[in-house]
Design an enzyme around this catalytic site. Structure first.
Site, PDB file in Angstrom:
ATOM      1  CG  HIS A   1      10.041  13.800  44.120  1.00  0.00           C
ATOM      2  ND1 HIS A   1      10.781  15.010  43.921  1.00  0.00           N
ATOM      3  CD2 HIS A   1       8.802  14.134  44.458  1.00  0.00           C
ATOM      4  CE1 HIS A   1       9.859  16.035  44.327  1.00  0.00           C
ATOM      5  NE2 HIS A   1       8.679  15.509  44.921  1.00  0.00           N
TER       6      HIS A   1
ATOM      7  CE  LYS B   1      -1.311  11.207  49.530  1.00  0.00           C
ATOM      8  NZ  LYS B   1      -1.865  11.393  50.658  1.00  0.00           N
TER       9      LYS B   1
HETATM   10  P1  PGA Z   1       5.807  16.091  46.922  1.00  0.00           P
HETATM   11  O1  PGA Z   1       5.741  15.253  45.597  1.00  0.00           O
HETATM   12  O2  PGA Z   1       5.189  14.706  47.931  1.00  0.00           O
HETATM   13  O3  PGA Z   1       7.238  15.894  47.066  1.00  0.00           O
HETATM   14  O4  PGA Z   1       5.059  16.964  46.911  1.00  0.00           O
HETATM   15  C1  PGA Z   1       4.694  14.281  45.101  1.00  0.00           C
HETATM   16  C2  PGA Z   1       4.867  13.783  44.134  1.00  0.00           C
HETATM   17  O5  PGA Z   1       5.672  13.945  43.106  1.00  0.00           O
HETATM   18  O6  PGA Z   1       4.499  12.252  43.842  1.00  0.00           O
END
Ligand code: PGA
Length: 899
Positions: A137, A566
């Site tokens: 990520h 979110k």
């Molecule tokens: P994702 O992860 O968008 O890959 O599902 C979200 C995050 O870890 O913020």
């Protein structure tokens, strides 16, 4: 940077390492950037510290920032970024990050004092599984080269601690550190090239190779001592890199194959080195030691008939093992080992076979009274490594979005002539159809049919997974995560895809089906978390699934922190995750399966960040049954696993927290639990309403967010291989959670970490109950502690400096006014609930750390605003864009957990 620091900021001097490293950095800036830059930097730094200590508001002219040329701006930003990096290093050395009692020995003592003995711990460990899962990520802004330099400085500082004045090579230690900082200064901090998946695979491999491979066996050796017994290998590692293709079109079958091959090469290279070293060590001669027959047989089978080793059966046995491992290396990776074998050997068919041979050697030693050589030493650690890492190193998870699975399955069904319009079917019809397909082994796909690019790619990757199982063994891929899971059919669709590659097979003679890879739902919106128990209960209600799950003994559910935040705001997300975990527990008990929760969390509080030790312990009782997986990603990876020492500390913390969460009795009475839950529902509902109203119910909010924060500029950073948005849209719903959280942090609002909580706390009438909960309930304690850290790092005075970036000033003022009120309410409510006079009053080390850090961030924010203004006004000097990216980098580094 020391001289001014001493005059103007005595607090800085509290940490002698910061002072020492800051002084060397000052010397480097002077030597390489010139006296003028040094003086300017010093001036700005000391003015910022002064202002932070008393003067509110910020004025560029106070600090001399407005006098900087563009080139100086870049240099200055780099200098402050490096200062933050070195300050992080100094803090880590002082153990600011280490939590007291967060180790297995302390957890055992704590459990003992509550009447939970060793046997209960060992029983738990017999069926435990604890896995940090590393993902790509994109929140790590620093290049690996910068982190490596930083780690070398940390190593040199260790020598200094030991009172040494020279390195092992005879170099003066201070000069060596200076040189490393000079290298940092002259290393480009921004990546120029786009990052590819292969780069991400290589980056993470460095952590596996340098930290996890040596550290896990060492930890087990330590734990065996404190436990007085040898537990099974319950702590393992996982990875998403090369398997997670949710929103990342660049992850396909070749990337999955590459990730596994590189993992295998690293694991086998580690074993080869270990066997080689043991060969040097185990020089026992038959003339001086009795050697059991099993070892002699292994030695004879090795083909090592060198005269010089004739009387050294352990060495001969190890030569044979080495030869077989070298052949395994060739067969699995296609490459020769760095040190080829002189002998020929058959490749090992599985890690279990390699382990078997190593155990023969160990038992030989033990049976003749040389047990110490076998268990505590290098051989014991090697056996442990083979058990833990197999031939695959880290278990690679697959992940894809449920919407993609739906489309792919629909196409497969259509092309095979089974169902013309799967997408038009309702949930019941879908389930019925998928179950019929799962009841036979006939694949839907055919290599003679033509498929869309998406379907072809998805089919290719499951086939690659099937092939990987045959090559590296079934442990190489065991989990398949379904993002945005919302129904039973979402789970069944993945089983259908797995069937295409023989990874789901119908059982013989009434046996349950064999599912070689587990389909796992990721629940990540508030609504989906609420629906999770119902969905899992319906899934377990299908007889074939019940059979699979019973045979396996456990099932995993993943819960997503970022997207639920979110969607519903901080406290609603945190509470929703807690409630879902609690409500799932009886569903699993009914199905006769152990529950394994996979926590998808990031570094920032808005994405589930904060102390993992506290977070795991704050889980509802019964939801951690010795089994837990947690994502580790971005900047968190270097922070937690960047060196062996910190890796040890953090893995101790995760493991001890898991033991405590599983075995400690509930800390609050049932009556309190019910009262507290009722109160949380109320708080969560009002926080949700306030959050939704601002973020999704306010006209112009999207424009406000996109103009106030550097969200658009962040998308241009080359920090990850995947695109920033799921779809081409500017809707907040479609934006990925990472840039959402990251950009709020840059503008120092950090809204996802607190917005809505203030209104909820203010409106909650029973303040005594609130205080009771905040003091005695680990769930709320941990949630508020994280929010407190975020509030302390946010600064609406600085955030207000970003307001001129918003085109519609009326809109800016009205929305910002609401944000400000919300912040104040969160601040006041938190102090009242926790009985404090100021933020972090009860956490002095964090308070000091943040207080020292803040003055250095402010000038970076002010420069960022200026550069954003110029950039958005259309100035096209490339140094402006570079400056913005550098400032983003520097602020993220200084805030530490902002991504
Ligand atoms: P994702 O992860 O968008 O890959 O599902 C979200 C995050 O870890 O913020």
């Amino acid at each position: 940077m020391e001289s001014h620091a001493q005059q103007t900021a005595p607090a800085i001097t509290q940490n002698p390492d910061i002072r020492y490293l800051g002084r060397l950095l000052g010397d480097v800036i002077r030597a390489y950037g010139g006296e003028k830059l040094y003086q300017q930097t010093e001036y700005i730094r000391s003015a910022s510290v002064d202002r932070a200590r008393g003067v509110q508001g910020a004025d560029l002219t106070d600090t001399g920032l407005d006098a900087l040329s563009l080139d100086d701006t870049l240099n200055f930003t780099r200098g402050f970024m490096l200062f933050s990096m070195l300050a992080n290093l100094a803090e880590d050395r002082q153990g600011v990050a280490a939590e007291p009692g967060a180790d297995v020995a302390s957890a055992l003592a704590r459990l003992e004092s509550q009447g939970v003995g060793r046997d209960a711990v060992l029983d738990l460990l017999a069926h435990s599984l604890i896995v940090p899962v590393l993902t790509a990520h994109p929140t790590e802004v620093r290049r690996k080269s910068m982190i490596d330099h930083k780690n070398r400085i940390a190593d040199l500082m260790h020598l200094k601690d030991a009172g040494r004045t020279e390195t092992a090579d005879g170099e003066n230690l201070d000069e060596a550190i200076f040189r490393q900082i000079a290298l940092l200064w002259q290393t480009r901090p921004l990546r120029r090239e786009k990052l590819f998946v292969a780069d991400e695979i290589e980056n993470v491999l460095a952590y596996f190779r340098d930290s996890f491979l040596p550290v896990l066996p060492a930890l087990y050796a330590r734990w065996e001592r404190v436990l007085g017994a040898r537990p099974q290998s319950f702590l393992r590692v996982g990875s998403w890199i090369g398997g997670d293709r949710d929103g990342n079109p660049f992850v396909q079958a070749p990337q999955l194959q590459y990730a596994l091959k590189r993992g295998a090469a690293a694991a086998i290279a580690y074993y080869l080195d270990g066997v080689h070293a043991l060969g040097a060590e185990l020089s026992l001669s038959t003339e001086l030691a009795h050697v059991p027959q099993a070892v002699l047989d292994l030695a004879d089978a090795s083909g090592d008939d060198a005269l010089s080793r004739k009387d050294e059966p352990y060495r001969r046995a190890l030569s044979g093992i080495y030869a077989r491992l070298a052949a395994t290396c060739v067969s699995l990776t296609g490459g020769q080992p760095a040190r080829p074998s002189a002998l020929k050997g058959e490749p090992y068919a599985s890690p279990a076979d390699l382990r078997h041979d190593l155990v023969v050697v160990a038992q030989g030693l033990a049976s003749e009274g040389n047990g110490a050589l076998a268990s505590g030493g290098a051989l014991g650690r090697l056996i442990r490594a083979v058990e833990t890492f197999g031939f695959h190193l880290a278990t690679l998870d697959m992940r894809q979005n449920s919407a993609v699975h739906e489309r792919v399955v629909a196409e497969l069904l259509k092309v095979a002539g089974v169902e013309a319009d799967y997408l038009a079917l309702d949930e019941y019809a879908r389930i019925a159809l998928l179950r019929r397909e799962l009841a036979n082994n006939r694949p839907l796909g055919s290599r003679f049919s033509a498929y869309s690019e998406e379907t072809a790619s998805e089919l290719a990757i499951v086939h690659a997974a099937g092939e990987a199982h045959r090559l590296y063994g079934p442990q190489c891929i065991t989990h398949y995560i379904i993002s945005m899971a919302q129904s039973v059919s979402d789970l069944l669709e993945v089983n259908i895809l797995l069937k295409e590659a023989g990874l789901w097979r119908v059982g013989d003679n009434g046996d349950p089906p064999h599912a070689a890879i587990m389909a796992i739902p990721l629940f990540e919106t508030i609504g989906d978390l609420e629906a999770a128990p119902k969905i899992m209960s319906a899934y377990f209600g299908l007889p074939e699934i019940a059979g699979v799950v019973k045979a396996r003994g456990h099932q995993e559910v993943m819960i997503g922190y970022s997207d639920s935040n979110k969607d519903g705001g901080y406290i609603t997300s945190t509470w929703g995750l807690y409630k879902a975990s609690k409500a799932l527990e009886p569903v699993f008990a009914e199905a006769g399966a152990a529950m394994q929760l996979f926590h998808g969390r990031g570094g920032a509080v808005g994405r589930g960040g904060g102390s993992a030790f506290a977070a795991i312990q704050a889980q509802p009782k019964g939801s951690v049954q010795g089994r837990i997986r947690i994502t580790e990603q971005g900047e968190v990876i270097a922070a937690k696993f960047g060196t062996r020492d910190v890796a040890m500390t953090n893995l101790e913390a995760t493991t001890s927290a898991t033991l405590l969460a599983s075995l400690e009795p509930e800390g609050i009475s049932e009556r309190d639990a019910t009262r507290f839950a009722g109160a949380m529902d109320e708080l969560s509902n009002s926080a949700f309403a306030a959050y939704r109203d601002l973020v999704y119910g306010t006209d112009g909010f999207r424009d406000f967010f996109r103009q106030l924060t550097p969200i658009q500029e962040i998308a241009g950073l080359k920090i990850g291989s995947r695109p920033a948005s799921r779809k081409k849209s500017s809707r907040i719903e479609d934006l990925r959670a990472i840039p959402w959280v990251f950009s709020w942090a840059q503008a120092r609002v950090m809204l996802p970490g607190w917005y809505g909580v203030g209104q909820a706390l203010a409106g909650f009438e029973d303040k005594a109950l609130l205080a009771d909960m905040a003091q005695h309930w680990s769930f709320l304690k941990s949630a508020l502690a994280n929010m407190e850290m975020v509030l302390a790092k946010s600064d609406l005075g600085i955030a207000a400096r970003y307001l001129p970036l918003v085109e519609d000033q009326g809109l800016a003022d009205s929305i910002f006014g609401r944000i400000r009120e919300g912040w104040q309410a969160a601040h006041d409510g938190l102090l009242q609930a926790t009985g404090q006079g100021r933020l972090l009053e009860k956490n002095p080390s964090l308070e000091t750390s943040i207080r020292l850090r803040l003055p250095y961030i402010e000038p970076l924010n002010l420069l960022q605003v200026e550069l954003l203004k110029r950039h958005r006004a259309g100035e096209d000097d490339p140094r402006i864009k570079e400056g913005i990216e550098l400032s983003i980098n520097a602020i993220a580094t200084a805030l530490r957990n902002s991504g």
